[in-house]
Enzyme design. Structure first.
Site, mmCIF file in Angstrom:
data_model
loop_
_atom_site.group_PDB
_atom_site.id
_atom_site.type_symbol
_atom_site.label_atom_id
_atom_site.label_comp_id
_atom_site.label_asym_id
_atom_site.label_seq_id
_atom_site.Cartn_x
_atom_site.Cartn_y
_atom_site.Cartn_z
ATOM 1 N N GLU A 261 0.845 -1.200 0.000
ATOM 2 C CA GLU A 261 0.000 0.000 0.000
ATOM 3 C C GLU A 261 0.883 1.253 0.000
ATOM 4 O O GLU A 261 0.533 2.262 -0.613
ATOM 5 C CB GLU A 261 -0.950 -0.008 1.203
ATOM 6 C CG GLU A 261 -1.946 -1.173 1.248
ATOM 7 C CD GLU A 261 -2.747 -1.384 -0.029
ATOM 8 O OE1 GLU A 261 -3.052 -0.391 -0.713
ATOM 9 O OE2 GLU A 261 -3.035 -2.554 -0.367
ATOM 10 N N HIS A 264 1.640 2.091 -3.547
ATOM 11 C CA HIS A 264 0.491 2.783 -4.172
ATOM 12 C C HIS A 264 0.470 4.249 -3.719
ATOM 13 O O HIS A 264 0.240 5.165 -4.509
ATOM 14 C CB HIS A 264 -0.826 2.134 -3.728
ATOM 15 C CG HIS A 264 -1.198 0.880 -4.478
ATOM 16 N ND1 HIS A 264 -1.338 0.842 -5.851
ATOM 17 C CD2 HIS A 264 -1.480 -0.378 -4.046
ATOM 18 C CE1 HIS A 264 -1.697 -0.383 -6.221
ATOM 19 N NE2 HIS A 264 -1.779 -1.138 -5.152
HETATM 20 ZN ZN ZN Z 1 -2.354 -3.211 -5.129
#
Ligand code: ZN
Length: 496
Positions: A261, A264
């Site tokens: 994450e 991202h």
């Molecule tokens: Zn992902």
């Protein structure tokens, strides 16, 4: 005021509403008390409707049509107009009846998917899934396509994605990864037993925060919280949040989702805030987004060099758990390859077979060669063929993923595309910034983030995936880089 300025104002207002909606979603997944559900759904519904109304407002359409007929001289502005025109076209293709029918069919399918999974009985779900399939076939016809109906669907998640390109990628999985997987299966398995023991919640949490800081995640422009499924969400580039979940019974969960994450989030934090609400301030597509999370998780976070640097610190926090364990042992354990039933728990290598199977099934659905009732047997046969595993029940087989109940056909390939781009980008980055120094990873991590910012993040959607890849690596997506990376990585783990 120029038409272009007015256009940016309108898109900025739409973004305000969408990000406010996103904040309600974030709250719903993290801190909202249980009784807030019903009103929250209503609030989100109203805001989503408002954003949609603003998007299909005739004023915006007129502005964009006018600007499209006489494109701004500046390249970025022209590209923004072209992309918004394309977005608006897709949004207005479907009439209200079709939208409503789809929304009802997917809600019913979702409900019956949950029931079927609980009862381990696919027949509860089949008729509702069939309705969704029928609508997806219809949708492909409305969107239109040149070669294959699947092209019309996957393009929504990964712009310019086609069956022709996907077939080429997955031929690589079949021709190159299958022999590698078979060779690994013939080797003695690595020991990962020390990963499954008691790891204190707070210590894991603190270590996750520390690694996010190592990566360059900006806590002044974000935060981490707990949720039942980890996700990244942003309200512009200056507030990008991540969530994670912690299990005290294994080390194999929290940290990898933190890094994933975090990858991202670094992408979202690197988008230009000055282009708020515009295509040039947004991510390219799911494939490129996933390339950022997987580059950090797999190419960096599951590399030997990173842990030769970081493992001593981890051992300080968990001295008893990792007593007698070396950085190499830890590296091998976190990269253990084992064919299994469940996609989300799969290792980095067998993962692509889970995607290949779903891709082949989805393609056959769109070619009308398979219908809902045929899926369990098609699924089980493919798991036997590609992974050599017997599927004991539909709950652990065809019913495991939520995606089809949502109508998300064409989504799965973006996961593999992300891994393949990650390997290709990472190879290009290392050519320019060198490799990670196991004595001190900090300069490398800083340079890597700088490289990603400069080559990928700052452009938003100004370049499509293929163009971006060509600019950075000299060629469009090529799975060969992942195959080389996998050969090298698993060579160290299974052949030394
Ligand atoms: Zn992902």
């Amino acid at each position: 005021m120029s038409d272009y300025t007015r256009y940016t104002e309108l898109l900025s207002e739409i973004a305000d509403i969408s990000y406010a909606t996103a904040l309600l979603h974030w709250d719903l997944e993290t801190y909202m008390p249980k009784n807030g559900h019903a009103r929250r759904a209503q609030q989100i519904g109203t805001l989503s409707k408002l954003a949609h109304e603003k998007l299909v407002d005739p004023e915006l359409k007129k502005l964009v049509d006018g600007l499209l007929a006489d494109l701004p001289k500046e390249k970025k502005q022209a590209r923004n107009i072209e992309l918004t025109a394309r977005d608006l076209k897709r949004k207005t293709l479907f009439d209200a009846k079709f939208v409503e029918e789809t929304s009802r069919a997917t809600s019913e399918a979702f409900y019956h998917w949950q029931e079927a999974k609980k009862a381990n009985d696919f027949s509860i779900y089949a008729p509702y899934l069939q309705k969704v399939i029928d609508l997806k076939r219809k949708e492909a016809g409305i969107v239109g396509f040149e070669d294959h109906p699947y092209d019309a669907l996957c393009d929504e998640y990964e712009p310019d994605c086609t069956v022709e390109k996907l077939d080429r990628l997955f031929d690589g999985v079949k021709n190159d990864l299958k022999p590698l997987l078979d060779a690994i299966k013939a080797k003695p398995q690595v020991n990962d037993s020390f990963m499954d023991q008691y790891f204190n919640h707070n210590n894991q949490w603190d270590f996750g925060i520390e690694v996010l800081k190592d990566m360059g995640y900006d806590f002044d422009g974000g935060r981490q919280d707990l949720s039942s499924h980890p996700f990244t969400i942003n309200f512009g580039a200056k507030d990008v949040r991540v969530t994670t979940r912690v299990s005290e019974e294994t080390f194999n969960e929290m940290l990898w989702s933190c890094i994933h994450e975090g990858g991202h989030a670094l992408y979202e934090q690197g988008l230009p805030d000055s282009d708020y609400g515009l295509p040039s301030g947004s991510a390219v597509g799911l494939g490129i987004h996933e390339s950022q999370s997987r580059l950090w998780e797999n190419n960096v976070g599951r590399s030997l060099a990173f842990w030769e640097w970081k493992f001593a610190r981890l051992k300080e926090i968990f001295p008893t758990q990792f007593e007698g364990v070396s950085a190499m042992d830890f590296f091998k354990a976190m990269n253990k390859v084992e064919p299994s039933l469940i996609r989300v728990n799969a290792d980095e290598l067998t993962y692509h077979f889970h995607i290949l199977i779903r891709y082949e099934i989805e393609k056959a659905i769109m070619e009308e060669k398979l219908n809902a009732a045929d899926l369990p047997s098609a699924w089980n046969a493919k798991y036997k063929e590609y992974l050599g595993v017997d599927v004991p029940s539909d709950s652990q087989g065809v019913l495991q993923d939520i995606h089809w109940s949502h109508g998300s056909i064409g989504y799965f390939p973006t996961y593999s595309i992300g891994s393949f781009y990650a390997a290709q980008f990472h190879a290009a980055a290392e050519k320019q910034i060198g490799t990670l120094d196991p004595n001190d990873a900090r300069p490398y991590l800083k340079n890597l983030l700088g490289w990603l910012r400069e080559n990928i993040h700052q452009y938003g959607r100004q370049y499509g995936s293929d163009e971006l890849s060509e600019r950075i690596t000299g060629e469009p997506l090529n799975a060969k880089y992942f195959m080389d990376y996998a050969q090298k990585k698993y060579g160290v783990i299974y052949w030394v």
